[in-house]
Design an enzyme around this catalytic site. Sequence first.
Site, PDB file in Angstrom:
ATOM      1  N   GLY A  54       0.840  -1.176   0.000  1.00 31.88           N
ATOM      2  CA  GLY A  54       0.000   0.000   0.000  1.00 31.88           C
ATOM      3  C   GLY A  54       0.881   1.233   0.000  1.00 31.88           C
ATOM      4  CB  SER A  55       0.140   4.846   0.198  1.00 31.00           C
ATOM      5  OG  SER A  55      -0.648   4.777   1.379  1.00 31.00           O
ATOM      6  CD  GLU A 104       2.686  -0.910   3.382  1.00 32.05           C
ATOM      7  OE1 GLU A 104       2.548  -0.686   4.598  1.00 32.05           O
ATOM      8  OE2 GLU A 104       1.823  -0.619   2.535  1.00 32.05           O
ATOM      9  CD  GLU A 112      -3.695  -7.386   2.360  1.00 28.80           C
ATOM     10  OE1 GLU A 112      -3.581  -6.170   2.110  1.00 28.80           O
ATOM     11  OE2 GLU A 112      -4.733  -8.035   2.108  1.00 28.80           O
ATOM     12  CG  HIS A 170      -1.470  -1.087   3.162  1.00 28.80           C
ATOM     13  ND1 HIS A 170      -0.659   0.011   3.358  1.00 28.80           N
ATOM     14  CD2 HIS A 170      -2.715  -0.593   2.939  1.00 28.80           C
ATOM     15  CE1 HIS A 170      -1.383   1.107   3.265  1.00 28.80           C
ATOM     16  NE2 HIS A 170      -2.632   0.778   3.025  1.00 28.80           N
ATOM     17  CG  HIS A 173     -10.576 -30.421  15.917  1.00 26.09           C
ATOM     18  ND1 HIS A 173     -10.822 -30.731  14.603  1.00 26.09           N
ATOM     19  CD2 HIS A 173     -11.234 -29.265  16.138  1.00 26.09           C
ATOM     20  CE1 HIS A 173     -11.589 -29.802  14.055  1.00 26.09           C
ATOM     21  NE2 HIS A 173     -11.859 -28.905  14.971  1.00 26.09           N
ATOM     22  N   GLY A 211      -5.546 -25.178  11.415  1.00 27.14           N
ATOM     23  CA  GLY A 211      -6.845 -25.508  10.857  1.00 27.14           C
ATOM     24  C   GLY A 211      -7.507 -24.362  10.120  1.00 27.14           C
TER      25      GLY A 211
END
Length: 525
Positions: free
Chosen positions: A25-26, A28, A47, A70, A281, A401
């Site tokens: 993004g800006s 970065e 992402e 970002h 689980h 998971g």
Amino acid sequence: MTTVHQACYEILRAQRLTTFFGNPGSNELPFLKDFPEDFRYILGLHEGAVVGMADGFAQANGKPALVNLHSAAGTGNAMGALANAWNSHTPLVVTAGQQVRPMIGVEALLANVDAASLPRPLVKWSAEPSCAQEVPLALSRAIHMAAAPASGPVYLSVPYDDWKQEAGPGVEHLAGRHVETAGMPGPDTLSRLASALEMASNPVMVVGPDVDACGANGSAVTLAERLAMPVWMAPSAPRCSFPTTHECFRGLLPAGIASISRLLEGHDLVLVVGAPVFRYHQYEPGDFLPKGTRLISITCDINEAARAPMGDAVIADIAGTLRALAETASQASRPMPVARVRPALAEEEAGPLAPERVFDILDEMAPRNAIYVNESTSTTNIMWQRLRMTEQGSYYFAAAGGLGFALPAAVGIQLAKPERRVIGVIGDGSANYGIQALWTAAQYNIPAIFLIMKNGTYGALRWFAGVLEADNVPGLDVPGLDFCALARGYGVEALHADSSQTLITSLREALAGDRPVLIEVETRA
């Protein structure tokens, strides 16, 4: 003048972190300015897919990978993938751009408020340097923290006006630093472990993902053979740490307390190596261990050792400790375990393919050193029963998971291991969580094969609905998906298989090529 930007790229270069996975993004852009020719940037369209690709790449390489997100929004999108990386001990250095320092306090747009707290508790370490001159030190610390046992993701937020500032004095010492861990148990501890194993009348070993991660599968085999021990894979194992064709191998442990205890009945000693004790689980109350059974675990993770509800633990280097035990333990006089009987090949039937038939075909056609990335959760047990996985680093699964791992991870693993064929086996529900990684595979010509098990439903949820006696639950079906159209839209070749012959033909074509291919397979629910 050496800038913070220059100093940090020197650190990255010296530590061989020259592959970035990102979605910028800006905030970065100043970090990526004048991107060096000896670095490469792997762009992902979401992402979650970015972190999944980096996760697969780092696990397959056994070294840290760099992720560029970002600010808060990008970090938030990646949190599910971070959960998988945290649980698989994947060394990721996650960087995120921050607003300029004068704008953080007023919470301007794209400010990452309380940046260091945002990714916790899914990272080992998280920081935002207090001034620009601390950025190189923080980056160096992040790299070493990510790699140190138990390895895992770390997070560094950097205001984007820091990169152009002058680096502080002494920054030249950071690039060449090496941090090593010497974690072998002492002679007395090794002697006690070996004696416990030798004195046990019926020991059993449970191996976990950290055995495969440290390249110690061979030592696990040697130890099992020396002591004639049956071997189980730990519950919900995200890697395969023992050859599934070996006579000692018993399969994948279930993830319920009572079920595990039943399978360990009759063993007076349980040796758990490189796994949590245990990663349960579904709730299935019962005794953690059979009466009279002792448990000893060898782990690289102090958190796993401390939170275990039973047994003794040794925190140590997994590979070295297994190797030492295999070398020092005496040969047992008892016979070797009787090898499991492999299930018979599934018969051909009309209509959508049975998952058993899919895996039989895959096992027959794939190279013996193929790497499987699994996110067909409802068919995991069938996969473990029917695929012959014998090589180091042959299997990957979402450690927490969290859906969305396998498709991007397959891309990252194939990028790290171009000499092996990577095959992602992914449910049609799961595939939608990381589908954007297909674009990356196409753009960088990463020749992973994506096998989509299309049955129109969330199979694992349907199973759980039965276990939980939850009737008439909405949202369990996903009809109307056309993965061939989706793949072609992202630039990936797509094939459709609705019979054994079309699956064989599709796999043959995909394996013969050097490009990414998606195969949509019609399977039974």
